[in-house]
Enzyme design. Sequence first.
Site, mmCIF file in Angstrom:
data_model
loop_
_atom_site.group_PDB
_atom_site.id
_atom_site.type_symbol
_atom_site.label_atom_id
_atom_site.label_comp_id
_atom_site.label_asym_id
_atom_site.label_seq_id
_atom_site.Cartn_x
_atom_site.Cartn_y
_atom_site.Cartn_z
ATOM 1 N N TRP A 121 0.841 -1.196 0.000
ATOM 2 C CA TRP A 121 0.000 0.000 0.000
ATOM 3 C C TRP A 121 0.888 1.263 0.000
ATOM 4 O O TRP A 121 1.871 1.329 0.749
ATOM 5 C CB TRP A 121 -0.924 0.002 1.223
ATOM 6 C CG TRP A 121 -1.740 1.250 1.280
ATOM 7 C CD1 TRP A 121 -2.830 1.547 0.521
ATOM 8 C CD2 TRP A 121 -1.488 2.396 2.101
ATOM 9 N NE1 TRP A 121 -3.271 2.808 0.808
ATOM 10 C CE2 TRP A 121 -2.481 3.359 1.768
ATOM 11 C CE3 TRP A 121 -0.528 2.713 3.056
ATOM 12 C CZ2 TRP A 121 -2.534 4.607 2.389
ATOM 13 C CZ3 TRP A 121 -0.580 3.959 3.663
ATOM 14 C CH2 TRP A 121 -1.587 4.886 3.333
ATOM 15 N N ASP A 134 -13.677 1.375 -6.252
ATOM 16 C CA ASP A 134 -12.605 1.067 -5.309
ATOM 17 C C ASP A 134 -12.711 -0.382 -4.834
ATOM 18 O O ASP A 134 -13.773 -1.020 -4.970
ATOM 19 C CB ASP A 134 -12.716 2.035 -4.112
ATOM 20 C CG ASP A 134 -11.382 2.301 -3.435
ATOM 21 O OD1 ASP A 134 -10.433 1.538 -3.666
ATOM 22 O OD2 ASP A 134 -11.300 3.275 -2.656
ATOM 23 N N LYS A 168 -15.647 6.170 -9.672
ATOM 24 C CA LYS A 168 -14.395 5.637 -9.122
ATOM 25 C C LYS A 168 -14.751 4.334 -8.420
ATOM 26 O O LYS A 168 -15.477 4.339 -7.425
ATOM 27 C CB LYS A 168 -13.788 6.642 -8.141
ATOM 28 C CG LYS A 168 -12.559 6.116 -7.412
ATOM 29 C CD LYS A 168 -11.907 7.224 -6.581
ATOM 30 C CE LYS A 168 -10.757 6.680 -5.737
ATOM 31 N NZ LYS A 168 -10.091 7.722 -4.970
ATOM 32 N N CYS A 186 -9.716 1.596 -9.008
ATOM 33 C CA CYS A 186 -8.887 1.906 -7.840
ATOM 34 C C CYS A 186 -8.917 0.710 -6.915
ATOM 35 O O CYS A 186 -9.944 0.043 -6.785
ATOM 36 C CB CYS A 186 -9.470 3.140 -7.146
ATOM 37 S SG CYS A 186 -8.727 3.503 -5.549
ATOM 38 N N ASP A 220 -2.219 5.271 -3.678
ATOM 39 C CA ASP A 220 -2.730 6.122 -2.603
ATOM 40 C C ASP A 220 -1.651 7.066 -2.104
ATOM 41 O O ASP A 220 -1.924 7.956 -1.300
ATOM 42 C CB ASP A 220 -3.224 5.265 -1.433
ATOM 43 C CG ASP A 220 -4.726 5.042 -1.513
ATOM 44 O OD1 ASP A 220 -5.353 5.543 -2.460
ATOM 45 O OD2 ASP A 220 -5.269 4.347 -0.630
HETATM 46 C C1 DGJ Z 1 -8.837 4.036 -1.002
HETATM 47 C C2 DGJ Z 1 -8.588 4.856 -2.227
HETATM 48 O O1 DGJ Z 1 -7.416 4.470 -2.845
HETATM 49 C C3 DGJ Z 1 -8.619 6.322 -1.848
HETATM 50 O O2 DGJ Z 1 -8.292 7.109 -2.956
HETATM 51 C C4 DGJ Z 1 -9.973 6.656 -1.324
HETATM 52 O O3 DGJ Z 1 -10.927 6.514 -2.334
HETATM 53 C C5 DGJ Z 1 -10.303 5.756 -0.156
HETATM 54 N N1 DGJ Z 1 -10.137 4.373 -0.465
HETATM 55 C C6 DGJ Z 1 -11.708 5.981 0.291
HETATM 56 O O4 DGJ Z 1 -12.088 5.122 1.281
#
Ligand code: DGJ
Length: 743
Positions: free
Chosen positions: A200, A484, A482, A531, A553
Amino acid sequence: MKRITLLTALLLCLLPLQARKEKKFTHETFPLPKVERQVIGIETENTALVLLVQENGELNTLHYGAPLGAAAQFLSKDTSSEDYNGARGLTYPATGGRFTGDPALHVKYADGSHNTELYYTGHTVTAGEGFTRTAIGLKDYVTGLEVTLVYDAYAKEDVIVAHTSLVNGGKKPVELLNYASSSLYLDADEYLLTHFHGSWAYDMQTESEVLGHDLKVIESRRGTQATQGNNPSFLLSLNTREFSETSGEVVAGALAWSGNFRLCFEKDDAHRLNVTAGISPFASAWPLEAGERFETPEMLYTYSAEGAGKASRNLHRWARKYGVYGGGAVNPTLLNSWEGAYFNFTTETLLRMMDDAAAMGLEMFVLDDGWFGNEFPRNGDNAGLGDWEVNTAKLPEGIDYLAQYAHSKDLKFGIWIEPEMVNPASVLAREHPEWVVQSPGREIYQGRNQWVLDLSNPAVQDFVFGIFDRTMQLAPNIDYIKWDCNRVIQSFGSPYLGVRQDRFYVAYCQGLYNVMRRIREQYPKVLIQCCSSGGGRIDYGSLRYCNEVWTSDNTDALSRAYIQYGTSLIYPACVMASHVSAVPNHQSGNVTPLKFRFDMACAGRLGMELQPRDLPADERALALRCIGSYKEYRDLVFGGDLYRLFSPYDGSYSALMYVSEDKSRAVVFTYCLHYEPRTVGGKTFRLQGLDPSRSYRVVEQNVDKSCWWGSGASFSGAFLMNGGFNPLLPRLYSSAVFVLEAD
Ligand code: DGJ
């Protein structure tokens, strides 16, 4: 002699009937059809893959690299000495027969046997859109297993996309234990493997190693977020121990799969390398009933005789045209709410952010996490996932109101979802505990306070599609989603699959793609960002459906120099979302100048992710200026050819440039990453990809006084490429962007 014969006869009589029956399963009883020895050439403009069909039907790989003229020249090659060791050079080696290496295919049959021997049955060549397809049939004559090796050769881009189709042509079920997409046999003396690792906020870190005579495996068993540890891609520099951007032979590969994967590199005693790539066999034996088929994901290859730079450009060109959804199109600049507001916002907060985004010249506003959940409001990461209705306490006017406001300001509107996940604190978890990935009697581990939904279950696929669908209905014109995915799968298991748990990992990824396919049928225009806690899903499987990825991130511009460099080795800049954020940076604590942050983010799809109100007036003015100039040259970032001039891993600097296909325009990015007290003036970068005989006007962007003496004047491509370009980057985090236009 007589005594032995009598003894043998006696023993044969004593053999149980079954054993005697089994003796029939030999090539004497199933004679292989004689085939014509022939060469199959799979060619692109600058590469050739040459395969040889032997008289006994074995299929061998003879060459992958530069074109050699007519492939048929190989016909008289004596290959008999090459397989003294047993089946060396098989194009798709299977466990069994004489093959003892790392297999592309391993099948277990109903009688418990593990032997597969594949022989040529025929091949076809057909034309596709932009590619030529060669499909080669192979068969195991004992079990009836049929294998088709499919190679799509994209002539212009020098990319070959390989996959394999497996059909159980026998009468009983079989189990696929290992079923790679492809296997590639290379012949060189040395192999420098460049690959990517990370975690991460530390995505796509580049690592190189010289391969030894053993098996090197790069694998992901994470299920989701499959690429945050390792990426399913690599570059192999041949006959060298040095990585070079500009010279030498390089083979690059990337697997188009978002689940568990495995890349194997096995160097044999003759220094030849077998590269096998595909779905990871980890806990994933795949049953094939009689007549059933399994299609593997696609594996991309390219070859360059001019170093890694050309290999990347081949992949990028292919990706923009064929591999990325909406690839090559210019996507809007944006302000994302995450690092500026996190979970703490009201309608008012968001409206003011939109005002500021519009005032700085940005083109879209993206509402990130935190907008949903009522009984379990999403005010932190511990509740609400799964309950995708608007949080009425936070946003009483609803999403439509926000979207309309954005559109009234000439901003597009985007919104965040994480549809594969559920918080235990949610209505969904209460109502559908059976939809959660879990193994009976075991703890369901949480990561970021959440569980994973079981996408192998068609009902869950419907639900996840429904989340996307309903989110799109929250306002008439949602422009961007987006998507995620913030945790890996642990203690895997699917209540839906019952005793067929072996299918889980593959079925999960297939389920994800089913959903994505439906989404694209219904919503072809919406922009989708892929993402996964940043770069947990950067692969050419997800990019078939998504316009871009959230690269990491980690928004610290210094860290990004490395992350974006690694990403660029395989993936094109058009997918690389890159945001300017606040200082001290929320991940690293690093403090960098705003100009440096912009210059780094402008090398990808530019965005901002901070509270604009916190920027002093002079910084807002700089933002306006940088965004304005980016819009003038960004077509080069999205569609130009990338040349990496200086790797961040190689010293104190980093530099790269994008050049238009017709070489009439270019943009150059230069950065100082470590303070270097130089006794001479500027740092010389040799530009690349220009026309040496043309004259280019060079203008530094977003400054009143340039750091290069030549800014504003014109120079020949030869001058700029051979040592004339030396901007001053005197301090840590000095940076400069130059636009070049041919006179
Ligand atoms: C992880 C993503 O990579 C971030 O950009 C953001 O969207 C957060 N999650 C939100 O919880």
